[in-house]
Design a protein around this motif. Structure first.
Motif, PDB file in Angstrom:
ATOM      1  N   LEU A   1       0.838  -1.186   0.000  1.00  0.00           N
ATOM      2  CA  LEU A   1       0.000   0.000   0.000  1.00  0.00           C
ATOM      3  C   LEU A   1       0.877   1.242   0.000  1.00  0.00           C
ATOM      4  O   LEU A   1       1.882   1.301   0.700  1.00  0.00           O
ATOM      5  N   GLU A   2       0.458   2.226  -0.765  1.00  0.00           N
ATOM      6  CA  GLU A   2       1.188   3.489  -0.812  1.00  0.00           C
ATOM      7  C   GLU A   2       0.536   4.502   0.123  1.00  0.00           C
ATOM      8  O   GLU A   2      -0.673   4.477   0.342  1.00  0.00           O
ATOM      9  N   GLY A   3       1.357   5.409   0.649  1.00  0.00           N
ATOM     10  CA  GLY A   3       0.826   6.519   1.441  1.00  0.00           C
ATOM     11  C   GLY A   3       0.332   6.109   2.813  1.00  0.00           C
ATOM     12  O   GLY A   3       0.514   4.978   3.268  1.00  0.00           O
TER      13      GLY A   3
ATOM     14  N   THR B   1      -7.183   6.061  -2.361  1.00  0.00           N
ATOM     15  CA  THR B   1      -5.902   6.786  -2.350  1.00  0.00           C
ATOM     16  C   THR B   1      -4.712   5.849  -2.136  1.00  0.00           C
ATOM     17  O   THR B   1      -3.580   6.229  -2.392  1.00  0.00           O
ATOM     18  N   ARG B   2      -4.966   4.624  -1.689  1.00  0.00           N
ATOM     19  CA  ARG B   2      -3.873   3.677  -1.409  1.00  0.00           C
ATOM     20  C   ARG B   2      -4.019   2.377  -2.198  1.00  0.00           C
ATOM     21  O   ARG B   2      -3.183   1.485  -2.073  1.00  0.00           O
TER      22      ARG B   2
END
Length: 337
Positions: free
Chosen positions: A273-275, A291-292
């Motif tokens: 997962l990003e962020g 967003t992820r």
């Protein structure tokens, strides 16, 4: 089909953000945002998710330790959100809670006898002889001795204190126990003892549990069904073994891929997962996870996915399953197949 002991519909909890000298409301933190679930009598529903996803807030609203902003909580056929304070106090005889911190949840100035006797006094058992008999009975039920009744909380280990917390929850013979991360503050070896104790008590007293935790291994061990929460919403609900064998939501897949496997030769496909988790005071539009999410589509930024049943007993809130039937969705470089 048996009628659920607890049925939650469209439950919300928004905390106001106040600014300025006059305390003007400038926004809201959406701690729990429109969740629905049920718990059948005698089963254990696990609720998992990262810190801050709304698990504990949900548990406290079920007891009305926090008042819901919206929604209904139907327990044993009656909506407890509409009860008066006195009616709710009587209802709490049937719903009890085991708190996360065994050190903070016991009054250090009171003996164990007084701590365990308090629920009985509150709910009308005035006879000292009857209270003492119950205190000693439930101390033995949780693996302690009657001579422990005269001691103070600081004279016990963390595992023993949590046993006392469980005994306190059992004193009024409840139907439902909400366990809010009851083993997260304990050593791993003690965790297993407390979990096994809770399972034995469930069989002996026909208890129903809502087990809140962030440890997926613990939840798998004790739960019949599992609900996964992210940023105030439930994103997936399934039978426990089915969830671990076949996670459908990308967030659930990421959680499970992060669980360490004690086998150096085992190779697993990981979901990264990003962020960071978005601010619950300003959640993203559409799916809060977009967003992820490694599988983000255009619709994810616009439309909130509904929790739909895509397999028997397995529901997910994700646009990858648009009609509730298509489980053969291909993605680029992902694990959803």
């Amino acid at each position: 089909m048996t009628k659920p002991l607890l049925k939650v519909e469209n439950l919300k909890k928004y905390f106001p953000i106040k600014k300025g000298v006059l305390g003007r409301v400038a926004g809201q933190v959406k701690a729990v945002d429109d969740i629905s679930f049920y718990v059948n009598e005698g089963e254990t529903l696990g609720i998992v998710g990262e810190s801050g996803c709304g698990k504990s807030t949900t548990g406290r609203m079920l007891l009305r330790l926090l008042e819901p902003t919206e929604g209904t909580v139907e327990f044993d056929g009656k909506d407890i959100t509409k009860l008066s304070a006195e009616e709710m106090r009587k209802t709490r005889r049937d719903i009890q809670m085991v708190f996360q911190d065994p050190y903070a949840s016991l009054n250090p100035r009171h003996t164990i006898e007084k701590i365990l006797g308090e629920p009985l006094l509150v709910h009308g058992i005035k006879s000292a002889k009857e209270r003492n008999a119950k205190i000693r009975e439930f101390l033995e039920v949780v693996g302690l001795s009657d001579f422990h009744a005269k001691r103070y909380p600081h004279q016990f280990s963390g595992g023993q204190r949590q046993r006392i917390g469980i005994a306190r929850a059992l004193m009024t013979n409840p139907k439902l126990i909400i366990a809010d991360e009851p083993v997260s503050a304990l050593d791993v070896s003690i965790q297993a003892q407390v979990l096994n104790l809770m399972q034995d008590l469930q069989t002996e007293f026909n208890l129903t549990y809502i087990f809140i935790a962030h440890d997926l291994g613990v939840v798998r061990h004790i739960s019949d069904r599992v609900g996964v929460m992210y940023l105030g919403k439930i994103v997936e609900v399934s039978e426990s073994e089915d969830l671990y064998a076949n996670p459908l939501h990308p967030y659930t897949q990421a959680l499970l891929s992060a669980v360490p496997v004690p086998d150096p030769d085992y190779i697993k496909q990981e979901v990264f997962l990003e962020g960071d988790i978005p601010n619950p005071a300003d959640p993203p539009t559409g799916c809060t996870f977009h967003t992820r999410c490694p599988f983000k589509m255009d619709i994810c930024t616009r439309a909130i996915p509904k929790l739909i049943e895509v397999e028997k007993g397995h529901s997910v809130a994700c646009h990858l399953y648009p009609d509730g039937t298509d489980n053969d969705i291909k993605t680029d470089g992902g694990v959803i197949q």
